[in-house]
Motif scaffolding. Sequence first.
Motif: not given
Length: 192
Positions: A30-34, A37-41, A43-55
Amino acid sequence: MLTIEEMKQLLEKSLAPKRFKHSVHVYETALELAAVHELPVEKIAVSALLHDCGREVPTKESAAKADELGIAIDEVERSQPILLHAKLGVYYAQQKYGVTDKEVLDGIAYHTTGAAGMSTLAKVVFLADMLEPGRDFPGVDELRKAARKDLDKAMLMAYSNTVRYLLDGGLLIHPHCIDGYNELIRLQKKQD
Protein backbone atom coordinates in the motif's frame (compact mmCIF):
# COMPACT_ATOMS: atom_id res chain seq x y z
CA MET A 1 -4.38 6.28 18.51
CA LEU A 2 -1.33 4.04 18.75
CA THR A 3 1.76 4.65 16.64
CA ILE A 4 2.44 2.39 13.64
CA GLU A 5 5.18 0.60 15.61
CA GLU A 6 2.85 0.05 18.56
CA MET A 7 0.19 -1.25 16.17
CA LYS A 8 2.68 -3.66 14.60
CA GLN A 9 3.69 -5.01 18.03
CA LEU A 10 0.08 -5.51 19.13
CA LEU A 11 -0.91 -6.98 15.77
CA GLU A 12 1.97 -9.46 15.90
CA LYS A 13 0.72 -10.69 19.30
CA SER A 14 -2.89 -10.93 18.05
CA LEU A 15 -2.48 -12.73 14.71
CA ALA A 16 -0.98 -16.00 13.54
CA PRO A 17 2.56 -15.49 12.18
CA LYS A 18 1.50 -16.07 8.56
CA ARG A 19 -1.36 -13.56 8.87
CA PHE A 20 0.92 -10.99 10.50
CA LYS A 21 3.46 -11.39 7.70
CA HIS A 22 0.65 -10.90 5.15
CA SER A 23 -0.48 -7.75 6.99
CA VAL A 24 3.03 -6.29 6.84
CA HIS A 25 3.26 -7.13 3.12
CA VAL A 26 -0.08 -5.40 2.48
CA TYR A 27 1.17 -2.39 4.46
CA GLU A 28 4.37 -2.24 2.36
CA THR A 29 2.48 -2.74 -0.92
CA ALA A 30 0.00 0.00 0.00
CA LEU A 31 2.85 2.40 0.76
CA GLU A 32 4.40 1.61 -2.65
CA LEU A 33 1.08 2.32 -4.39
CA ALA A 34 0.67 5.52 -2.38
CA ALA A 35 4.12 6.67 -3.50
CA VAL A 36 3.44 5.85 -7.17
CA HIS A 37 0.14 7.75 -7.10
CA GLU A 38 1.51 10.57 -4.90
CA LEU A 39 -1.02 9.97 -2.12
CA PRO A 40 -0.65 10.88 1.55
CA VAL A 41 0.62 7.82 3.36
CA GLU A 42 -0.41 8.24 7.01
CA LYS A 43 -4.00 7.01 6.75
CA ILE A 44 -3.18 4.43 4.08
CA ALA A 45 -0.46 2.99 6.32
CA VAL A 46 -2.83 2.50 9.27
CA SER A 47 -5.68 1.07 7.20
CA ALA A 48 -3.41 -1.33 5.29
CA LEU A 49 -1.58 -2.55 8.39
CA LEU A 50 -4.82 -3.18 10.30
CA HIS A 51 -6.91 -4.46 7.38
CA ASP A 52 -6.91 -8.02 8.77
CA CYS A 53 -6.90 -7.23 12.51
CA GLY A 54 -10.34 -8.87 12.71
CA ARG A 55 -8.69 -12.18 11.84
CA GLU A 56 -7.76 -12.54 15.48
CA VAL A 57 -11.24 -14.12 15.72
CA PRO A 58 -11.26 -17.58 14.05
CA THR A 59 -13.62 -17.69 11.06
CA LYS A 60 -15.80 -20.38 12.63
CA GLU A 61 -16.39 -18.09 15.62
CA SER A 62 -16.79 -14.82 13.70
CA ALA A 63 -20.59 -14.83 13.31
CA ALA A 64 -21.09 -15.50 17.03
CA LYS A 65 -18.55 -12.80 17.91
CA ALA A 66 -20.23 -10.29 15.58
CA ASP A 67 -23.62 -11.13 17.12
CA GLU A 68 -22.14 -10.73 20.61
CA LEU A 69 -20.74 -7.30 19.68
CA GLY A 70 -23.98 -6.17 18.03
CA ILE A 71 -22.43 -6.00 14.56
CA ALA A 72 -25.05 -6.38 11.83
CA ILE A 73 -24.53 -9.40 9.57
CA ASP A 74 -26.14 -9.81 6.16
CA GLU A 75 -27.15 -13.12 4.57
CA VAL A 76 -24.00 -13.42 2.45
CA GLU A 77 -21.73 -12.83 5.45
CA ARG A 78 -23.64 -15.35 7.57
CA SER A 79 -23.27 -17.92 4.76
CA GLN A 80 -19.59 -17.06 4.19
CA PRO A 81 -18.32 -15.91 7.60
CA ILE A 82 -14.78 -15.35 6.28
CA LEU A 83 -16.15 -11.98 5.11
CA LEU A 84 -16.89 -10.95 8.69
CA HIS A 85 -13.24 -10.32 9.51
CA ALA A 86 -13.62 -6.94 7.78
CA LYS A 87 -16.45 -5.81 10.07
CA LEU A 88 -14.71 -7.29 13.10
CA GLY A 89 -11.59 -5.47 11.94
CA VAL A 90 -13.39 -2.14 12.07
CA TYR A 91 -14.46 -2.92 15.64
CA TYR A 92 -10.95 -3.92 16.76
CA ALA A 93 -9.33 -1.00 14.93
CA GLN A 94 -11.52 1.32 16.99
CA GLN A 95 -11.49 -0.48 20.33
CA LYS A 96 -8.01 -1.95 20.44
CA TYR A 97 -5.91 0.33 18.22
CA GLY A 98 -7.69 3.65 18.84
CA VAL A 99 -8.60 4.38 15.21
CA THR A 100 -11.42 6.90 14.82
CA ASP A 101 -10.92 8.14 11.24
CA LYS A 102 -13.86 7.05 9.08
CA GLU A 103 -11.79 6.85 5.89
CA VAL A 104 -9.26 4.53 7.58
CA LEU A 105 -12.08 2.39 8.97
CA ASP A 106 -13.78 2.23 5.54
CA GLY A 107 -10.52 0.94 4.06
CA ILE A 108 -10.68 -1.93 6.54
CA ALA A 109 -14.42 -2.46 6.06
CA TYR A 110 -14.25 -2.77 2.27
CA HIS A 111 -10.91 -4.51 1.75
CA THR A 112 -12.57 -7.87 1.07
CA THR A 113 -15.74 -7.10 -0.87
CA GLY A 114 -15.04 -3.68 -2.32
CA ALA A 115 -18.02 -1.33 -2.63
CA ALA A 116 -19.45 1.57 -4.58
CA GLY A 117 -18.17 4.97 -3.52
CA MET A 118 -14.82 3.73 -2.23
CA SER A 119 -12.24 6.40 -1.43
CA THR A 120 -8.82 6.30 -3.04
CA LEU A 121 -7.47 5.06 0.30
CA ALA A 122 -9.94 2.14 0.33
CA LYS A 123 -9.01 1.24 -3.26
CA VAL A 124 -5.31 1.20 -2.37
CA VAL A 125 -5.93 -1.10 0.61
CA PHE A 126 -8.18 -3.40 -1.44
CA LEU A 127 -5.59 -3.65 -4.22
CA ALA A 128 -2.62 -3.99 -1.85
CA ASP A 129 -4.36 -6.92 -0.18
CA MET A 130 -4.78 -8.60 -3.54
CA LEU A 131 -1.32 -7.72 -4.89
CA GLU A 132 1.08 -8.19 -2.00
CA PRO A 133 4.14 -10.32 -2.84
CA GLY A 134 2.69 -13.49 -1.31
CA ARG A 135 -0.21 -13.53 -3.77
CA ASP A 136 0.13 -15.77 -6.80
CA PHE A 137 -2.81 -16.30 -9.13
CA PRO A 138 -3.31 -16.10 -12.90
CA GLY A 139 -3.18 -12.45 -13.97
CA VAL A 140 -1.60 -11.08 -10.77
CA ASP A 141 1.37 -9.58 -12.62
CA GLU A 142 -0.91 -7.73 -15.06
CA LEU A 143 -2.96 -6.52 -12.12
CA ARG A 144 0.18 -5.28 -10.35
CA LYS A 145 1.15 -3.29 -13.46
CA ALA A 146 -2.35 -1.86 -13.84
CA ALA A 147 -2.44 -0.76 -10.18
CA ARG A 148 0.70 1.31 -10.73
CA LYS A 149 -0.95 3.14 -13.65
CA ASP A 150 -4.67 3.53 -12.91
CA LEU A 151 -6.39 2.53 -9.65
CA ASP A 152 -9.88 2.39 -11.17
CA LYS A 153 -8.83 0.16 -14.07
CA ALA A 154 -7.00 -2.08 -11.60
CA MET A 155 -10.12 -2.19 -9.41
CA LEU A 156 -12.19 -3.32 -12.41
CA MET A 157 -9.66 -6.06 -13.13
CA ALA A 158 -9.66 -7.07 -9.46
CA TYR A 159 -13.46 -7.20 -9.31
CA SER A 160 -13.52 -9.32 -12.47
CA ASN A 161 -10.95 -11.74 -11.00
CA THR A 162 -12.87 -11.92 -7.73
CA VAL A 163 -16.22 -12.58 -9.40
CA ARG A 164 -14.69 -15.31 -11.61
CA TYR A 165 -13.08 -16.94 -8.56
CA LEU A 166 -16.37 -16.86 -6.64
CA LEU A 167 -18.36 -18.22 -9.58
CA ASP A 168 -15.83 -21.00 -10.17
CA GLY A 169 -16.00 -21.94 -6.49
CA GLY A 170 -19.79 -21.85 -6.34
CA LEU A 171 -19.62 -19.10 -3.71
CA LEU A 172 -21.93 -16.18 -3.05
CA ILE A 173 -20.99 -12.76 -4.43
CA HIS A 174 -21.47 -9.96 -1.94
CA PRO A 175 -23.69 -7.13 -3.23
CA HIS A 176 -20.94 -4.59 -2.36
CA CYS A 177 -18.67 -6.28 -4.92
CA ILE A 178 -21.32 -6.02 -7.64
CA ASP A 179 -22.09 -2.40 -6.69
CA GLY A 180 -18.40 -1.44 -6.88
CA TYR A 181 -17.95 -3.15 -10.23
CA ASN A 182 -21.11 -1.58 -11.68
CA GLU A 183 -20.11 1.90 -10.50
CA LEU A 184 -16.72 1.70 -12.20
CA ILE A 185 -18.19 0.29 -15.42
CA ARG A 186 -20.69 3.19 -15.54
CA LEU A 187 -17.85 5.68 -15.02
CA GLN A 188 -15.79 4.01 -17.74
CA LYS A 189 -18.68 4.15 -20.21
CA LYS A 190 -19.16 7.87 -19.54
CA GLN A 191 -15.47 8.45 -20.33
CA ASP A 192 -15.51 6.40 -23.55
